[in-house]
Scaffold this active site. Structure first.
Site, PDB file in Angstrom:
ATOM      1  N   ARG A  38       0.847  -1.201   0.000  1.00  0.00           N
ATOM      2  CA  ARG A  38       0.000   0.000   0.000  1.00  0.00           C
ATOM      3  C   ARG A  38       0.871   1.235   0.000  1.00  0.00           C
ATOM      4  O   ARG A  38       1.777   1.350   0.820  1.00  0.00           O
ATOM      5  CB  ARG A  38      -0.861   0.062   1.266  1.00  0.00           C
ATOM      6  CG  ARG A  38      -1.890  -0.963   1.369  1.00  0.00           C
ATOM      7  CD  ARG A  38      -2.913  -0.610   2.420  1.00  0.00           C
ATOM      8  NE  ARG A  38      -2.403  -0.188   3.722  1.00  0.00           N
ATOM      9  CZ  ARG A  38      -3.169   0.104   4.734  1.00  0.00           C
ATOM     10  NH1 ARG A  38      -4.483   0.070   4.601  1.00  0.00           N
ATOM     11  NH2 ARG A  38      -2.665   0.455   5.894  1.00  0.00           N
TER      12      ARG A  38
ATOM     13  N   THR B  54      -1.679   7.377  -0.109  1.00  0.00           N
ATOM     14  CA  THR B  54      -2.939   7.238  -0.850  1.00  0.00           C
ATOM     15  C   THR B  54      -3.711   5.983  -0.450  1.00  0.00           C
ATOM     16  O   THR B  54      -4.897   5.871  -0.736  1.00  0.00           O
ATOM     17  CB  THR B  54      -2.664   7.149  -2.359  1.00  0.00           C
ATOM     18  OG1 THR B  54      -1.926   5.939  -2.609  1.00  0.00           O
ATOM     19  CG2 THR B  54      -1.856   8.342  -2.850  1.00  0.00           C
TER      20      THR B  54
ATOM     21  N   ASP C 238       0.738  -3.916  12.123  1.00  0.00           N
ATOM     22  CA  ASP C 238       1.251  -4.173  10.778  1.00  0.00           C
ATOM     23  C   ASP C 238       1.694  -5.631  10.697  1.00  0.00           C
ATOM     24  O   ASP C 238       2.689  -6.029  11.310  1.00  0.00           O
ATOM     25  CB  ASP C 238       2.429  -3.235  10.485  1.00  0.00           C
ATOM     26  CG  ASP C 238       2.868  -3.333   9.034  1.00  0.00           C
ATOM     27  OD1 ASP C 238       3.227  -4.443   8.593  1.00  0.00           O
ATOM     28  OD2 ASP C 238       2.823  -2.313   8.330  1.00  0.00           O
TER      29      ASP C 238
ATOM     30  N   ASP D 213       5.336  -6.347   9.413  1.00  0.00           N
ATOM     31  CA  ASP D 213       6.358  -5.945  10.382  1.00  0.00           C
ATOM     32  C   ASP D 213       6.382  -6.905  11.576  1.00  0.00           C
ATOM     33  O   ASP D 213       7.452  -7.269  12.072  1.00  0.00           O
ATOM     34  CB  ASP D 213       6.091  -4.517  10.877  1.00  0.00           C
ATOM     35  CG  ASP D 213       6.507  -3.474   9.845  1.00  0.00           C
ATOM     36  OD1 ASP D 213       7.183  -3.841   8.862  1.00  0.00           O
ATOM     37  OD2 ASP D 213       6.145  -2.301  10.024  1.00  0.00           O
TER      38      ASP D 213
HETATM   39  C1  PRP Z   1      -0.552  -5.146   4.251  1.00  0.00           C
HETATM   40  C2  PRP Z   1      -1.265  -6.480   4.314  1.00  0.00           C
HETATM   41  C3  PRP Z   1      -2.189  -6.427   3.126  1.00  0.00           C
HETATM   42  C4  PRP Z   1      -2.498  -4.950   3.026  1.00  0.00           C
HETATM   43  C5  PRP Z   1      -3.881  -4.680   3.485  1.00  0.00           C
HETATM   44  O1  PRP Z   1       0.478  -5.158   3.321  1.00  0.00           O
HETATM   45  O2  PRP Z   1      -0.359  -7.556   4.283  1.00  0.00           O
HETATM   46  O3  PRP Z   1      -1.622  -6.929   1.938  1.00  0.00           O
HETATM   47  O4  PRP Z   1      -1.574  -4.262   3.872  1.00  0.00           O
HETATM   48  O5  PRP Z   1      -4.239  -3.346   3.290  1.00  0.00           O
HETATM   49  P1  PRP Z   1      -5.362  -2.915   2.269  1.00  0.00           P
HETATM   50  O6  PRP Z   1      -6.502  -3.881   2.425  1.00  0.00           O
HETATM   51  O7  PRP Z   1      -5.726  -1.526   2.681  1.00  0.00           O
HETATM   52  O8  PRP Z   1      -4.777  -2.961   0.887  1.00  0.00           O
HETATM   53  P2  PRP Z   1       1.545  -3.950   3.269  1.00  0.00           P
HETATM   54  O9  PRP Z   1       1.112  -2.900   2.306  1.00  0.00           O
HETATM   55  O10 PRP Z   1       1.833  -3.502   4.656  1.00  0.00           O
HETATM   56  O11 PRP Z   1       2.800  -4.644   2.627  1.00  0.00           O
HETATM   57  P3  PRP Z   1       3.778  -5.730   3.284  1.00  0.00           P
HETATM   58  O12 PRP Z   1       2.948  -6.947   3.607  1.00  0.00           O
HETATM   59  O13 PRP Z   1       4.762  -5.977   2.205  1.00  0.00           O
HETATM   60  O14 PRP Z   1       4.385  -5.124   4.504  1.00  0.00           O
HETATM   61  N1  URA Z   2      -2.015  -3.743   6.835  1.00  0.00           N
HETATM   62  C1  URA Z   2      -1.638  -4.259   8.032  1.00  0.00           C
HETATM   63  O1  URA Z   2      -0.639  -4.997   8.129  1.00  0.00           O
HETATM   64  N2  URA Z   2      -2.404  -3.965   9.103  1.00  0.00           N
HETATM   65  C2  URA Z   2      -3.493  -3.187   9.035  1.00  0.00           C
HETATM   66  O2  URA Z   2      -4.150  -2.968  10.062  1.00  0.00           O
HETATM   67  C3  URA Z   2      -3.845  -2.654   7.783  1.00  0.00           C
HETATM   68  C4  URA Z   2      -3.102  -2.966   6.698  1.00  0.00           C
END
Ligand code: PRP
Ligand code: URA
Length: 214
Positions: free
Chosen positions: A109, A113, A205, A208
């Site tokens: 994400r 945005t 997160d 993380d």
């Molecule tokens: C997180 C999670 C989802 C997304 C959800 O990924 O693993 O894929 O956010 O958010 P959304 O429904 O609003 O799209 P992130 O963007 O943190 O990437 P990462 O898993 O690589 O850290």
């Molecule tokens: N992605 C995450 O990992 N946690 C949230 O709460 C939303 C998006």
């Protein structure tokens, strides 16, 4: 506002699922335990999402005699992990379905945005012939999962389920609108998103916490 019909939104209310989800949410849970718990929860979600797999009769010989038995009838399965956090669910699902073909979708994400940014896609070429399980633990705005589901469809996927730990109403609505044919399996429907798109109460997160980054 679109909502998923109940047969397309399956919330696992099993006591063990709720117990492990509570531990997953806990900010004091270590990275090691978080990873383990996500695997355990992924197995429960996979178990539920494969409930309707067809069986065929065959015969097996026990140490004592021959008997009728049943096995999954050659149904092909595909598992697609949404990077990064979907990796936390993958091993547990493959432990249950070792013959599944595996795909990866890289999407993150944009922090401002909240729009999904796709950076990688490697999917099995015969997705059309497979029941597909898409793994993404967090369904927040739904942008990332919806993009991953679309990539699976673009590669021919037609019978697709989405497995997540926690779903926010906004994400459920997004998937219902973009992909009304997709069944969503989740351990919880949470209250809302905060003003930076995190699920409340959520678990923070997921990527993380899985990988010890910040
Ligand atoms: C997180 C999670 C989802 C997304 C959800 O990924 O693993 O894929 O956010 O958010 P959304 O429904 O609003 O799209 P992130 O963007 O943190 O990437 P990462 O898993 O690589 O850290
Ligand atoms: N992605 C995450 O990992 N946690 C949230 O709460 C939303 C998006």
């Amino acid at each position: 506002m679109g909502t998923l019909p109940t047969d397309r939104l399956i919330v696992l209310d099993h006591p063990l699922v709720q117990h492990k989800l509570a531990l997953l949410r806990d900010a004091d849970t270590t990275t090691k335990d978080f990873r383990h718990l996500m695997g355990e929860l992924a197995a429960f979600l996979c178990y539920e999402a494969t409930r309707d797999l067809e069986l065929e009769e065959y015969r097996v010989r026990t140490p004592l005699e021959e008997t009728a038995a049943r096995r999954v009838s050659g149904k092909k399965l595909g598992v697609v992990a949404v990077l990064r956090a979907g990796l936390g669910m993958l091993d547990a699902v493959l432990d249950l379905i070792p013959v599944a073909r595996v795909g990866f979708v890289g999407v993150y994400r944009n922090e401002e945005t909240l729009q999904p940014v796709e950076y990688y896609c490697k999917l099995p070429s015969d997705l059309a012939e497979r029941d597909v399980l898409v793994l993404d633990p967090m369904l927040a705005t739904g942008g990332s999962s919806s993009a991953a589901l679309q990539l699976c469809k673009d590669r021919g996927g037609v019978r697709i389920s989405l497995l997540c730990m926690v779903a926010a109403p906004a994400g459920i609505e997004r998937v219902a609108r973009d992909h009304p044919d997709v069944a969503v399996y989740t351990a919880a429907i949470d209250r809302e998103l905060n003003d930076v798109g995190y699920i409340l109460p959520g678990l923070g997160d997921a990527g993380d916490r899985l990988f010890g980054t910040r």
